[in-house]
Write an enzyme that holds these catalytic residues in place. Structure first.
Site, PDB file in Angstrom:
ATOM      1  N   GLU A  84     -20.394 -48.367  86.616  1.00  0.00           N
ATOM      2  CA  GLU A  84     -20.815 -47.856  87.928  1.00  0.00           C
ATOM      3  C   GLU A  84     -22.277 -48.132  88.247  1.00  0.00           C
ATOM      4  O   GLU A  84     -22.972 -47.252  88.773  1.00  0.00           O
ATOM      5  CB  GLU A  84     -20.540 -46.351  87.970  1.00  0.00           C
ATOM      6  CG  GLU A  84     -21.388 -45.483  87.013  1.00  0.00           C
ATOM      7  CD  GLU A  84     -20.802 -45.305  85.619  1.00  0.00           C
ATOM      8  OE1 GLU A  84     -20.033 -46.186  85.183  1.00  0.00           O
ATOM      9  OE2 GLU A  84     -21.139 -44.299  84.960  1.00  0.00           O
ATOM     10  N   HIS A 142     -12.610 -45.434  90.699  1.00  0.00           N
ATOM     11  CA  HIS A 142     -13.308 -44.690  89.645  1.00  0.00           C
ATOM     12  C   HIS A 142     -14.812 -44.978  89.686  1.00  0.00           C
ATOM     13  O   HIS A 142     -15.634 -44.060  89.724  1.00  0.00           O
ATOM     14  CB  HIS A 142     -12.714 -45.053  88.282  1.00  0.00           C
ATOM     15  CG  HIS A 142     -13.393 -44.382  87.128  1.00  0.00           C
ATOM     16  ND1 HIS A 142     -12.927 -43.214  86.570  1.00  0.00           N
ATOM     17  CD2 HIS A 142     -14.517 -44.695  86.439  1.00  0.00           C
ATOM     18  CE1 HIS A 142     -13.732 -42.844  85.594  1.00  0.00           C
ATOM     19  NE2 HIS A 142     -14.707 -43.726  85.484  1.00  0.00           N
ATOM     20  N   GLU A 143     -15.164 -46.258  89.686  1.00  0.00           N
ATOM     21  CA  GLU A 143     -16.596 -46.606  89.673  1.00  0.00           C
ATOM     22  C   GLU A 143     -17.280 -46.134  90.956  1.00  0.00           C
ATOM     23  O   GLU A 143     -18.413 -45.653  90.930  1.00  0.00           O
ATOM     24  CB  GLU A 143     -16.797 -48.109  89.458  1.00  0.00           C
ATOM     25  CG  GLU A 143     -16.112 -48.700  88.219  1.00  0.00           C
ATOM     26  CD  GLU A 143     -16.269 -47.878  86.944  1.00  0.00           C
ATOM     27  OE1 GLU A 143     -17.279 -47.160  86.803  1.00  0.00           O
ATOM     28  OE2 GLU A 143     -15.365 -47.934  86.086  1.00  0.00           O
ATOM     29  N   HIS A 150     -18.142 -42.481  90.820  1.00  0.00           N
ATOM     30  CA  HIS A 150     -19.374 -42.197  90.074  1.00  0.00           C
ATOM     31  C   HIS A 150     -20.600 -42.145  90.990  1.00  0.00           C
ATOM     32  O   HIS A 150     -21.630 -41.583  90.621  1.00  0.00           O
ATOM     33  CB  HIS A 150     -19.626 -43.266  89.012  1.00  0.00           C
ATOM     34  CG  HIS A 150     -18.969 -43.003  87.690  1.00  0.00           C
ATOM     35  ND1 HIS A 150     -19.187 -41.847  86.972  1.00  0.00           N
ATOM     36  CD2 HIS A 150     -18.130 -43.760  86.934  1.00  0.00           C
ATOM     37  CE1 HIS A 150     -18.498 -41.911  85.831  1.00  0.00           C
ATOM     38  NE2 HIS A 150     -17.839 -43.061  85.791  1.00  0.00           N
ATOM     39  N   GLU A 205     -17.687 -38.200  83.262  1.00  0.00           N
ATOM     40  CA  GLU A 205     -16.381 -38.876  83.302  1.00  0.00           C
ATOM     41  C   GLU A 205     -15.230 -37.961  83.723  1.00  0.00           C
ATOM     42  O   GLU A 205     -14.329 -38.400  84.429  1.00  0.00           O
ATOM     43  CB  GLU A 205     -16.091 -39.542  81.953  1.00  0.00           C
ATOM     44  CG  GLU A 205     -17.079 -40.658  81.581  1.00  0.00           C
ATOM     45  CD  GLU A 205     -17.126 -41.812  82.592  1.00  0.00           C
ATOM     46  OE1 GLU A 205     -16.212 -41.942  83.435  1.00  0.00           O
ATOM     47  OE2 GLU A 205     -18.102 -42.594  82.532  1.00  0.00           O
ATOM     48  N   ASP A 251     -21.372 -45.006  71.204  1.00  0.00           N
ATOM     49  CA  ASP A 251     -20.340 -46.053  71.294  1.00  0.00           C
ATOM     50  C   ASP A 251     -19.234 -45.833  70.270  1.00  0.00           C
ATOM     51  O   ASP A 251     -18.091 -46.207  70.486  1.00  0.00           O
ATOM     52  CB  ASP A 251     -20.948 -47.444  71.046  1.00  0.00           C
ATOM     53  CG  ASP A 251     -21.843 -47.892  72.193  1.00  0.00           C
ATOM     54  OD1 ASP A 251     -21.608 -47.445  73.331  1.00  0.00           O
ATOM     55  OD2 ASP A 251     -22.776 -48.674  71.940  1.00  0.00           O
ATOM     56  N   TYR A 280     -12.925 -37.916  79.497  1.00  0.00           N
ATOM     57  CA  TYR A 280     -12.269 -38.351  80.717  1.00  0.00           C
ATOM     58  C   TYR A 280     -11.093 -37.431  81.069  1.00  0.00           C
ATOM     59  O   TYR A 280     -11.067 -36.803  82.126  1.00  0.00           O
ATOM     60  CB  TYR A 280     -11.696 -39.771  80.539  1.00  0.00           C
ATOM     61  CG  TYR A 280     -12.719 -40.874  80.483  1.00  0.00           C
ATOM     62  CD1 TYR A 280     -12.925 -41.697  81.579  1.00  0.00           C
ATOM     63  CD2 TYR A 280     -13.459 -41.119  79.329  1.00  0.00           C
ATOM     64  CE1 TYR A 280     -13.844 -42.732  81.537  1.00  0.00           C
ATOM     65  CE2 TYR A 280     -14.385 -42.151  79.281  1.00  0.00           C
ATOM     66  CZ  TYR A 280     -14.575 -42.954  80.389  1.00  0.00           C
ATOM     67  OH  TYR A 280     -15.484 -43.970  80.341  1.00  0.00           O
TER      68      TYR A 280
HETATM   69  N1  BES Z   1     -19.202 -45.492  82.742  1.00  0.00           N
HETATM   70  C1  BES Z   1     -17.948 -45.948  82.263  1.00  0.00           C
HETATM   71  C2  BES Z   1     -18.070 -47.056  81.257  1.00  0.00           C
HETATM   72  C3  BES Z   1     -18.872 -46.726  80.030  1.00  0.00           C
HETATM   73  C4  BES Z   1     -18.783 -45.487  79.423  1.00  0.00           C
HETATM   74  C5  BES Z   1     -19.717 -47.656  79.489  1.00  0.00           C
HETATM   75  C6  BES Z   1     -19.553 -45.201  78.295  1.00  0.00           C
HETATM   76  C7  BES Z   1     -20.467 -47.377  78.378  1.00  0.00           C
HETATM   77  C8  BES Z   1     -20.381 -46.144  77.774  1.00  0.00           C
HETATM   78  C9  BES Z   1     -17.043 -46.397  83.413  1.00  0.00           C
HETATM   79  O1  BES Z   1     -17.202 -45.636  84.564  1.00  0.00           O
HETATM   80  C10 BES Z   1     -15.622 -46.195  82.979  1.00  0.00           C
HETATM   81  O2  BES Z   1     -15.289 -45.089  82.667  1.00  0.00           O
HETATM   82  N2  BES Z   1     -14.799 -47.237  82.987  1.00  0.00           N
HETATM   83  C11 BES Z   1     -13.396 -47.134  82.683  1.00  0.00           C
HETATM   84  C12 BES Z   1     -12.615 -47.115  83.987  1.00  0.00           C
HETATM   85  C13 BES Z   1     -11.373 -46.280  83.987  1.00  0.00           C
HETATM   86  C14 BES Z   1     -11.555 -44.875  83.502  1.00  0.00           C
HETATM   87  C15 BES Z   1     -10.726 -46.292  85.354  1.00  0.00           C
HETATM   88  C16 BES Z   1     -13.017 -48.329  81.832  1.00  0.00           C
HETATM   89  O3  BES Z   1     -13.887 -49.141  81.532  1.00  0.00           O
HETATM   90  O4  BES Z   1     -11.880 -48.467  81.439  1.00  0.00           O
HETATM   91 ZN    ZN Z   2     -16.419 -43.660  84.349  1.00  0.00          ZN
END
Ligand code: BES
Ligand code: ZN
Length: 592
Positions: A260, A284-285, A288, A307, A365, A373
């Protein structure tokens, strides 16, 4: 000394950065960014300023009069990197530096790793704690700053940032300098840039798509409804606060579905299914923009505030766009993913199934899961069901307005909840949701006719009775995902073969469907699918797909393990460093 955040060396007693000016040269040969950043503080420092760095080469630090400032790099902390301590009483510091060869936020791609295969590509992924490998900063979401940036890049390429573009200028033989400005204050994890062979295509009055020429056509169609999504979200959460909502189509190795970055969301090319069926990730993005980028978690301990709220907002957008049935299907997919992670974490480290965490010394990570989520989402739905939709909508609106451009803890959230929605207390067990492990027994369950129909088909198949081919052929993309997900981890081998021959699942361009099937088929030991699994592992670096595919192969005997190890050897070097870490851990775990 009071630290602000378990993942940062920033000191609460010291001034915070309120603006920074960045000038970097992008060197594809040396795989390095080199230049300087000037941090402007909200007051004069009292002798010391502590910043986060990882793998940076610090050349020289000076004040605005050009006076050299003494500094010291601390020992390497495996999670946080290195503290940079500057001796100063100034209210601004200018740091000359270069990034290191293994900068964890950067992925440098050879032309062969891009869609066009002709030009190199570089991008950042700063969340959760990688911004410090691109610039020395107070790398905690507690600190927000505006910025100005200049990127000097090789002439034929294009630079983009999660900021407003302010022009480009030829600066030397074969070089162009791009200028950007970010007028809204952001936490460091939302800093983002990318450089590559990029074209731009307008998708609506406030949105454009950036992509490589080769993929821009297909992507422009896939995301063609972005303006409708944007207007729908505004109807729910208020005026869009970031002016532009542009999209950047990433190379296949991008490790997430989407990121996002404000004004410029990064998206995996695996969303291009040809039927617009995966645009919930765009929703989703976009969500955010309110939940996360406006109201931000104070540290990764409170990641669920980012999340969980965003998944809730995503499904509200989806409901408004496609109807309740579609939102219920997605909630069911979310629940399956959550159950899987709860099962995995209950064995590995049950603490990680809580919404509120204590991640001191823990690499965010490494503990990424569906818990923040989907458990976060269910918690919000539980509250919504108690107070009713209209009241909960007002609460969400008040929450966003109250905390906009602030970074908050779970404690702040609970304090606000107690005054804004007092009737929840006593009806929803807040302590159990926030600090309890696993999922409360009375967690909300989604229901809809469509979902029940798909559930019945999956139950039939699990019982060993094959559903009517026509009934399966009728399912839409999301229903297919739900059906395959509900089949569980294993199926008799003849059923795998039957499903694939009837419905061509292993060759679907919709990667959600293909990966759901391949993970099931490989995990069931159906060796004929290994070739398609390996081809998929060689073509995509999104961790959501790597984890189930490698896990399935590693559970499928020596032949499966051999395929997993070969894929890790051939594709591994092309994965993003974080994805590579995940794959190495999966392979090492399976071996022990
Ligand atoms: N912000 C996250 C991606 C992220 C989280 C990157 C933690 C690094 C560390 C992003 O908004 C996300 O949640 N992406 C999901 C989308 C899905 C929930 C619709 C993904 O990448 O799958
Ligand atoms: Zn997210």
């Amino acid at each position: 000394m009071a630290l602000l955040d378990p993942h940062s060396f920033a000191d609460a007693a010291q001034p915070g950065t309120r603006h920074f000016r960045l000038a970097l040269g992008v060197d594809f040969e040396a795989r390095r960014l080199k230049g300087h950043v000037t941090l402007e503080l909200d007051r004069a420092a009292h002798g010391q300023l502590d910043l986060d760095t990882r793998d940076l080469q610090i050349e020289r630090i000076e004040d605005l009069q050009g006076q050299a400032l003494p500094f010291e790099l601390g020992p390497i902390d495996p999670v946080r990197g290195q503290r940079l301590r500057i001796e100063t009483r100034s209210d601004a510091v200018k740091i000359h530096y270069a990034t290191g060869p293994g900068a964890s936020a950067l992925q440098w791609l050879d032309p062969a790793q891009t869609a066009g295969k002709e030009a190199p590509f570089v991008y950042t992924q700063c969340q959760a704690i990688h911004a410090r490998s691109v610039l020395p900063c107070q790398d905690t979401p507690r600190v927000r700053a505006t910025y100005h940036a200049e990127l000097d890049i090789p002439a034929p390429l294009t630079a983009v940032m999660a900021a407003a573009h302010r022009g480009a200028q030829a600066t030397g033989p074969g070089r162009t300098t791009y200028r950007f400005e970010m007028p809204q204050a952001i936490p460091s994890y939302l800093f983002a840039l990318a450089v590559g062979d990029l074209k731009k295509r307008d998708l609506g009055p406030r949105s454009a798509l950036y992509a490589e020429p080769k993929t821009i056509e297909a992507a422009a169609w896939e995301f063609g409804e972005v303006d409708r999504i944007l207007r729908t979200a505004e109807g729910l959460f208020g005026p869009y606060p970031w002016e532009r909502f542009d999209l950047l189509l990433m190379p296949p190795s991008f490790p997430y579905g989407g990121m996002e970055n404000p004004r410029l969301t990064f998206l995996t090319p695996s969303l291009i299914a040809g039927d617009r069926s995966l645009v919930n990730v765009v929703g989703h993005e976009l969500a955010h923009s309110w939940t996360g980028n406006l109201v931000t978690n104070a540290s990764m301990n409170d990641f669920w505030l980012n999340e969980g709220f965003t998944v809730y907002a995503e499904r509200r957008i989806l409901e408004a766009l496609e109807g309740e049935a579609s939102a219920a299907l997605h909630a069911s997919l979310g629940r399956s993913g959550l159950d899987k992670d709860l099962a995995r974490l209950s064995k590995a480290d049950p603490k990680l199934t809580r919404l509120r965490n204590r991640l001191d010394g823990v690499d965010p990570d490494e503990v990424y899961s569906q818990v923040p989520y989907e458990k976060g989402y269910l918690f919000l739905v539980a509250m919504e069901r108690v107070v009713g939709r209209p009241r909960f909508d007002r609460f969400i609106g008040d929450y966003i307005r109250t905390f906009a451009f602030r970074s908050i803890t779970t404690e702040d959230f609970l304090g606000f909840l107690a005054t804004a929605l007092p009737e929840v207390k006593g009806k929803v067990d807040l302590d159990l949701w926030i600090d309890g492990v696993g999922l409360p027994a009375d967690a909300p369950v989604q229901a809809s006719e469509k979902l029940e129909h798909v559930q019945a088909l999956a139950a039939m198949m699990r019982d060993g009775r094959r559903p009517d081919q026509a009934a399966l052929a009728e399912l839409d993309s999301t229903e297919w995902q739900v059906f395959l997900t509900l089949l569980g981890q294993r199926l008799p081998i003849p059923d795998c073969a039957w499903l694939d021959s009837e419905l061509n699942l292993s060759k679907r361009s919709n990667l959600e469907i293909r990966v759901a099937f391949l993970a099931l088929a490989a995990g069931s030991g159906w060796a004929p699918c290994f070739e398609a699994v390996e081809a998929t592992l060689n073509s995509i670096g999104r961790m959501k797909y790597l984890r189930p595919l490698y896990t399935a192969l590693l559970s499928a005997g020596p032949e499966g393990r051999a395929v997993a190890e070969r894929a890790a050897r051939t594709a591994g070097p092309g994965y993003h460093p974080v994805a590579r870490g995940l794959v190495e851990a999966l392979i090492a775990k399976g071996a022990s």
